[in-house]
Design a protein around this motif. Structure first.
Motif, PDB file in Angstrom:
ATOM      1  N   LEU A  38       0.824  -1.208   0.000  1.00 52.57           N
ATOM      2  CA  LEU A  38       0.000   0.000   0.000  1.00 52.57           C
ATOM      3  C   LEU A  38       0.858   1.259   0.000  1.00 52.57           C
ATOM      4  O   LEU A  38       0.557   2.224  -0.717  1.00 52.57           O
ATOM      5  N   ALA A  39       1.927   1.258   0.796  1.00 53.45           N
ATOM      6  CA  ALA A  39       2.824   2.423   0.839  1.00 53.45           C
ATOM      7  C   ALA A  39       3.482   2.658  -0.516  1.00 53.45           C
ATOM      8  O   ALA A  39       3.625   3.817  -0.958  1.00 53.45           O
ATOM      9  N   VAL A  40       3.853   1.594  -1.200  1.00 54.42           N
ATOM     10  CA  VAL A  40       4.451   1.718  -2.541  1.00 54.42           C
ATOM     11  C   VAL A  40       3.442   2.307  -3.515  1.00 54.42           C
ATOM     12  O   VAL A  40       3.763   3.216  -4.305  1.00 54.42           O
ATOM     13  N   VAL A  57       7.505  11.563  -1.139  1.00 50.70           N
ATOM     14  CA  VAL A  57       8.739  11.263  -0.406  1.00 50.70           C
ATOM     15  C   VAL A  57       8.433  10.533   0.894  1.00 50.70           C
ATOM     16  O   VAL A  57       9.101   9.557   1.259  1.00 50.70           O
ATOM     17  N   LEU A  58       7.400  11.009   1.601  1.00 53.35           N
ATOM     18  CA  LEU A  58       7.028  10.385   2.873  1.00 53.35           C
ATOM     19  C   LEU A  58       6.581   8.930   2.673  1.00 53.35           C
ATOM     20  O   LEU A  58       6.987   8.032   3.423  1.00 53.35           O
ATOM     21  N   PHE A  59       5.738   8.714   1.668  1.00 56.85           N
ATOM     22  CA  PHE A  59       5.286   7.345   1.399  1.00 56.85           C
ATOM     23  C   PHE A  59       6.440   6.461   0.929  1.00 56.85           C
ATOM     24  O   PHE A  59       6.496   5.271   1.250  1.00 56.85           O
ATOM     25  N   ALA A  63       7.665   3.145   2.729  1.00 60.36           N
ATOM     26  CA  ALA A  63       7.759   1.895   1.974  1.00 60.36           C
ATOM     27  C   ALA A  63       9.129   1.250   2.148  1.00 60.36           C
ATOM     28  O   ALA A  63       9.237   0.021   2.277  1.00 60.36           O
ATOM     29  N   ALA A  64      10.189   2.080   2.165  1.00 58.92           N
ATOM     30  CA  ALA A  64      11.537   1.549   2.332  1.00 58.92           C
ATOM     31  C   ALA A  64      11.712   0.903   3.712  1.00 58.92           C
ATOM     32  O   ALA A  64      12.286  -0.190   3.841  1.00 58.92           O
ATOM     33  N   VAL A  65      11.199   1.587   4.740  1.00 61.80           N
ATOM     34  CA  VAL A  65      11.289   1.034   6.105  1.00 61.80           C
ATOM     35  C   VAL A  65      10.500  -0.266   6.214  1.00 61.80           C
ATOM     36  O   VAL A  65      10.968  -1.261   6.778  1.00 61.80           O
ATOM     37  N   LEU A  69      11.643  -4.109   7.008  1.00 62.30           N
ATOM     38  CA  LEU A  69      10.986  -4.924   8.037  1.00 62.30           C
ATOM     39  C   LEU A  69      10.495  -6.245   7.452  1.00 62.30           C
ATOM     40  O   LEU A  69      10.629  -7.303   8.074  1.00 62.30           O
ATOM     41  N   LEU A  70       9.947  -6.186   6.237  1.00 58.13           N
ATOM     42  CA  LEU A  70       9.440  -7.396   5.588  1.00 58.13           C
ATOM     43  C   LEU A  70      10.573  -8.383   5.301  1.00 58.13           C
ATOM     44  O   LEU A  70      10.419  -9.594   5.486  1.00 58.13           O
ATOM     45  N   ILE A  71      11.719  -7.852   4.855  1.00 57.25           N
ATOM     46  CA  ILE A  71      12.884  -8.712   4.607  1.00 57.25           C
ATOM     47  C   ILE A  71      13.338  -9.358   5.911  1.00 57.25           C
ATOM     48  O   ILE A  71      13.669 -10.553   5.955  1.00 57.25           O
ATOM     49  N   TRP A  72      13.328  -8.565   6.989  1.00 57.58           N
ATOM     50  CA  TRP A  72      13.747  -9.067   8.292  1.00 57.58           C
ATOM     51  C   TRP A  72      12.848 -10.204   8.774  1.00 57.58           C
ATOM     52  O   TRP A  72      13.332 -11.266   9.157  1.00 57.58           O
ATOM     53  N   ILE A  73      11.531  -9.993   8.724  1.00 51.66           N
ATOM     54  CA  ILE A  73      10.642 -11.041   9.226  1.00 51.66           C
ATOM     55  C   ILE A  73      10.596 -12.242   8.286  1.00 51.66           C
ATOM     56  O   ILE A  73      10.324 -13.364   8.720  1.00 51.66           O
ATOM     57  N   THR A  74      10.886 -12.020   6.992  1.00 52.94           N
ATOM     58  CA  THR A  74      10.992 -13.150   6.065  1.00 52.94           C
ATOM     59  C   THR A  74      12.171 -14.030   6.459  1.00 52.94           C
ATOM     60  O   THR A  74      12.091 -15.270   6.454  1.00 52.94           O
TER      61      THR A  74
END
Length: 271
Positions: A38-40, A57-59, A63-65, A69-74
């Motif tokens: 959604l952020a992307v 820029v904010l979104f 999205a980057a953060v 996080l998604l890579i980390w929990i994966t």
């Protein structure tokens, strides 16, 4: 104890297609993935449709953060998965290796999830009858049926019983079991007094029975566990010890913290 550890190393769960899931649950994984997507989309719309730089820029930053996080929990999910990093199995071996149990009698697991630890206990001690209780909330998609299917597939269905239960109020008389185990359960029970939860699990343990209760024992949840261990000794419990399972199971507290279990400790002993 050393013979017990050797036997534990030879047990391999999941060889027949059993489904033990992962401690990083599907809903958590999907929710974070959905928010990231959604952020992307919002970042793309801000730049391409609205031609608005600040929201874009904010979104994009969000999205980057979230992607990180998604890579980390994966990664965490892979580490915990059976057939992946195998950390669930490693922790289960550690828990049972600290249970000074002769294998004769009955064993209770408080919070059995998909049944993996209960089934490992049944395979470790062929004379033991195992009871696993859980509330089977929706977050992990565990269930009684899943536990029973896994136990049947592993060949221990005749010695494993799974039933709905509440760790705050176990539906068993005093001194019902020869051994009690639990693994990363109590910290998930919101609003509970952790010491009372531990005492409730010990209530159903027979005199002379053994226990190994492992959890992420953060001080803000558990308070002073060294003082609690001393209280148990004063109550007559024997061989009471607190074991740093963050070091033993994960190799270091830093790695355990990376996998969200940096305060892992195991309370073990004999009633």
């Amino acid at each position: 104890m050393e013979q017990n550890k050797s036997g534990l190393e030879n047990i391999r769960l999941g060889a027949h297609g059993e489904d033990y899931r992962s401690w990083m649950s599907n809903p958590v994984f999907c929710i974070i993935g959905g928010i990231t997507a959604l952020a992307v989309i919002l970042a793309a719309l801000s730049f391409s449709v609205l031609h608005s730089t600040v929201p874009g820029v904010l979104f994009s930053a969000a999205a980057a953060v979230l992607a990180a996080l998604l890579i980390w929990i994966t990664w965490i999910r892979r580490q915990y998965a059976f057939g992946g990093g195998g950390m669930m199995e490693q922790v289960h071996r550690i828990v049972l290796s600290h249970l000074d149990y002769d294998g004769q009698g009955t064993l209770l697991e408080v919070g059995c999830g998909s049944g993996a630890l209960s089934i490992r206990a049944a395979l470790t001690w062929p004379e033991t009858k195992v009871t696993g209780i859980d509330c089977w909330g929706a977050v992990y998609h565990y269930s009684k049926a899943l536990c029973e299917q896994n136990a049947a597939s592993e060949g221990v269905a005749a010695r494993c019983v799974f039933q709905h239960g509440d760790a705050n109020h176990l539906d068993f008389p005093n001194e019902s079991f020869d051994a009690v185990i639990s693994n990363y359960v109590y910290h998930n029970i919101m609003g509970s007094d952790m010491h009372k939860l531990l005492l409730e699990s010990l209530r159903v343990l027979k005199k002379g029975g053994v226990f190994a209760l492992n959890d992420d024992m953060k001080s803000n949840l558990y308070g002073d566990m060294d003082a609690f261990a001393q209280t148990l000794r004063e109550m007559g419990y024997q061989e009471v010890r607190l074991i740093d399972t963050a070091e033993e199971a994960f190799g270091s507290r830093r790695r355990a913290a990376m996998m969200m279990l940096g305060s892992s400790r195991l309370l073990a002993g004999r009633k």
